[in-house]
Design a protein around this motif. Structure first.
Motif, short mmCIF file in Angstrom:
data_model
loop_
_atom_site.label_atom_id
_atom_site.label_comp_id
_atom_site.label_asym_id
_atom_site.label_seq_id
_atom_site.Cartn_x
_atom_site.Cartn_y
_atom_site.Cartn_z
N PHE A 91 1.98 6.21 2.61
CA PHE A 91 2.43 7.59 2.47
C PHE A 91 2.26 8.24 3.84
O PHE A 91 1.50 7.76 4.69
CB PHE A 91 1.60 8.32 1.41
CG PHE A 91 1.90 7.86 0.00
CD1 PHE A 91 3.15 8.02 -0.55
CD2 PHE A 91 0.91 7.25 -0.77
CE1 PHE A 91 3.43 7.59 -1.84
CE2 PHE A 91 1.17 6.83 -2.06
CZ PHE A 91 2.44 7.00 -2.60
N GLU A 92 2.94 9.35 4.05
CA GLU A 92 2.91 10.03 5.35
C GLU A 92 1.49 10.55 5.63
O GLU A 92 0.71 10.80 4.72
CB GLU A 92 3.89 11.21 5.34
CG GLU A 92 5.33 10.82 5.07
CD GLU A 92 5.58 10.38 3.64
OE1 GLU A 92 4.88 10.84 2.72
OE2 GLU A 92 6.48 9.54 3.43
N GLY A 141 10.40 10.95 1.46
CA GLY A 141 10.48 9.76 0.63
C GLY A 141 10.92 8.54 1.42
O GLY A 141 11.20 8.63 2.62
N THR A 158 7.19 14.05 -7.30
CA THR A 158 6.11 13.54 -8.16
C THR A 158 4.73 13.99 -7.71
O THR A 158 3.77 13.89 -8.47
CB THR A 158 6.14 12.01 -8.17
OG1 THR A 158 6.23 11.54 -6.82
CG2 THR A 158 7.32 11.49 -8.97
N ASN A 159 4.62 14.44 -6.48
CA ASN A 159 3.30 14.81 -5.94
C ASN A 159 3.49 15.75 -4.77
O ASN A 159 4.55 15.73 -4.13
CB ASN A 159 2.56 13.55 -5.46
CG ASN A 159 3.39 12.76 -4.45
OD1 ASN A 159 4.34 12.06 -4.81
ND2 ASN A 159 3.07 12.90 -3.18
N ALA A 169 11.93 9.16 -6.45
CA ALA A 169 10.69 9.93 -6.53
C ALA A 169 10.37 10.30 -5.08
O ALA A 169 10.57 9.50 -4.18
CB ALA A 169 9.59 9.07 -7.11
N ALA A 170 9.88 11.51 -4.88
CA ALA A 170 9.61 11.96 -3.51
C ALA A 170 8.37 12.83 -3.49
O ALA A 170 7.95 13.37 -4.52
CB ALA A 170 10.82 12.73 -2.98
N GLY A 171 7.80 12.97 -2.31
CA GLY A 171 6.67 13.87 -2.13
C GLY A 171 7.19 15.27 -1.81
O GLY A 171 8.18 15.43 -1.08
N1 HPA Z 1 5.87 10.23 0.24
C1 HPA Z 1 6.83 9.31 0.33
N2 HPA Z 1 7.43 8.78 -0.73
C2 HPA Z 1 7.05 9.22 -1.94
C3 HPA Z 1 6.05 10.19 -2.10
C4 HPA Z 1 5.42 10.72 -0.94
O1 HPA Z 1 4.53 11.59 -1.01
N3 HPA Z 1 5.91 10.39 -3.44
C5 HPA Z 1 6.81 9.59 -4.04
N4 HPA Z 1 7.50 8.87 -3.15
#
Ligand code: HPA
Length: 277
Positions: free
Chosen positions: A193-194, A211, A235-236, A114-116
């Motif tokens: 989160f960043e 991520g 995911t966001n 999952a990543a931003g």
């Molecule tokens: N940043 C880092 N990792 C993540 C994020 C994010 O916004 N969303 C899901 N994993």
């Protein structure tokens, strides 16, 4: 104890549980995507706690077991739950399972996470094939004495993400009517989160997603000559893009919402997975 001796002990234990099952690829399931392991047939489930020298996951939403069995006609070894730098593991601990898989003779790796989303033209719920990554922070999993039996001291990263596998992923997404993205994933250590400024920096540097995982595994896999594919579930929108705070629930909720598409895509890609020698 020497790293290779440890890896061999881990591999021997796993072999003792799965017998002579031929494994074609390893799959790492990211945040909120762990349920896919339930779709594996004739599954042998091995708790990380039981594997000598394996680290153990501590994050809610991350289970900690290997699920070995068959998916879409292929023998697969699936990590349900992975290890993150922010949990306190060293980078070499983070990549320990992937190294174990290679020692077991598995030549290819399918990483998911999952990543931003940093790319402003995309949206939450989009899936992105990782074409390349940026790792400016944290040490390399290869820092320290080089385990020569695994790979060379200096190694190429221009093909860290396998072009054939990227092509297959694109084709399978198209067949399923999924509008797949392709882009650059940038590693941050988390667990925060960043900041919005870090996200602007990531975008300026050429990143499409941010991520806290995947990059260490991809580096270790590249070192060992494994064929690697990475897919992110965005995911966001990353911090500062929308006028709202981020939270882990949003990550899990979007993961839940796109799970059907995502697992359909993973299955199709696995079905078309080539045999590597
Ligand atoms: N940043 C880092 N990792 C993540 C994020 C994010 O916004 N969303 C899901 N994993």
């Amino acid at each position: 104890m020497d790293l290779m001796a440890m890896l061999n002990e881990s591999a021997d234990y796993i072999r003792s549980r799965i017998g002579d099952e031929k494994i074609d690829l390893a799959i790492v399931l990211g945040s909120g995507l762990g349920d896919m392991a339930d779709e594996i047939e004739d599954a042998v489930v091995i708790d990380y706690h039981d594997i000598p020298h394996f680290p153990v996951s501590t994050v809610p939403g991350h289970k900690g077991c290997l699920v070995v069995g068959r998916l879409e006609g292929h023998g697969v070894m699936c990590m349900q739950g992975r290890f993150h730098y922010y949990e306190g593991y060293s980078m070499s601990e983070v990549v320990y399972p992937v190294r174990t898989m290679k020692v077991m003779g598995i030549g290819s790796l399918f990483l998911t996470n999952a990543a931003g989303c940093v790319n402003k033209s995309w949206k939450p719920g989009d899936l992105m094939i990782i074409e390349d990554h940026i790792k400016l922070i944290a040490d390399s999993p290869l820092r320290g004495a080089n385990p020569e039996a695994l790979g060379p001291r200096f190694f190429d990263m221009t093909r860290a993400y396998d072009r054939t596998l990227i092509g297959i992923a694109e084709k399978e997404a198209e067949k399923l009517g999924i509008d797949i993205r392709k882009g650059v994933y940038m590693l941050f250590t988390g667990p925060a989160f960043e900041t919005p400024a870090e996200v602007r920096f990531a975008r300026a540097a050429g990143a499409d997603a941010v991520g806290m995982s995947t990059v260490p595994e991809a580096i270790a896999a590249s070192h060992m000559g494994m064929h690697t594919l990475g897919i992110s579930c965005l995911t966001n929108m990353a911090a500062g893009i929308l006028d709202q705070p981020l939270n882990h629930e949003e990550v899990l909720e979007t993961g839940e919402r796109v799970k059907k598409d995502f697992s359909a895509l993973v299955r199709s890609i696995v079905r078309s997975w080539p045999v590597f020698f």
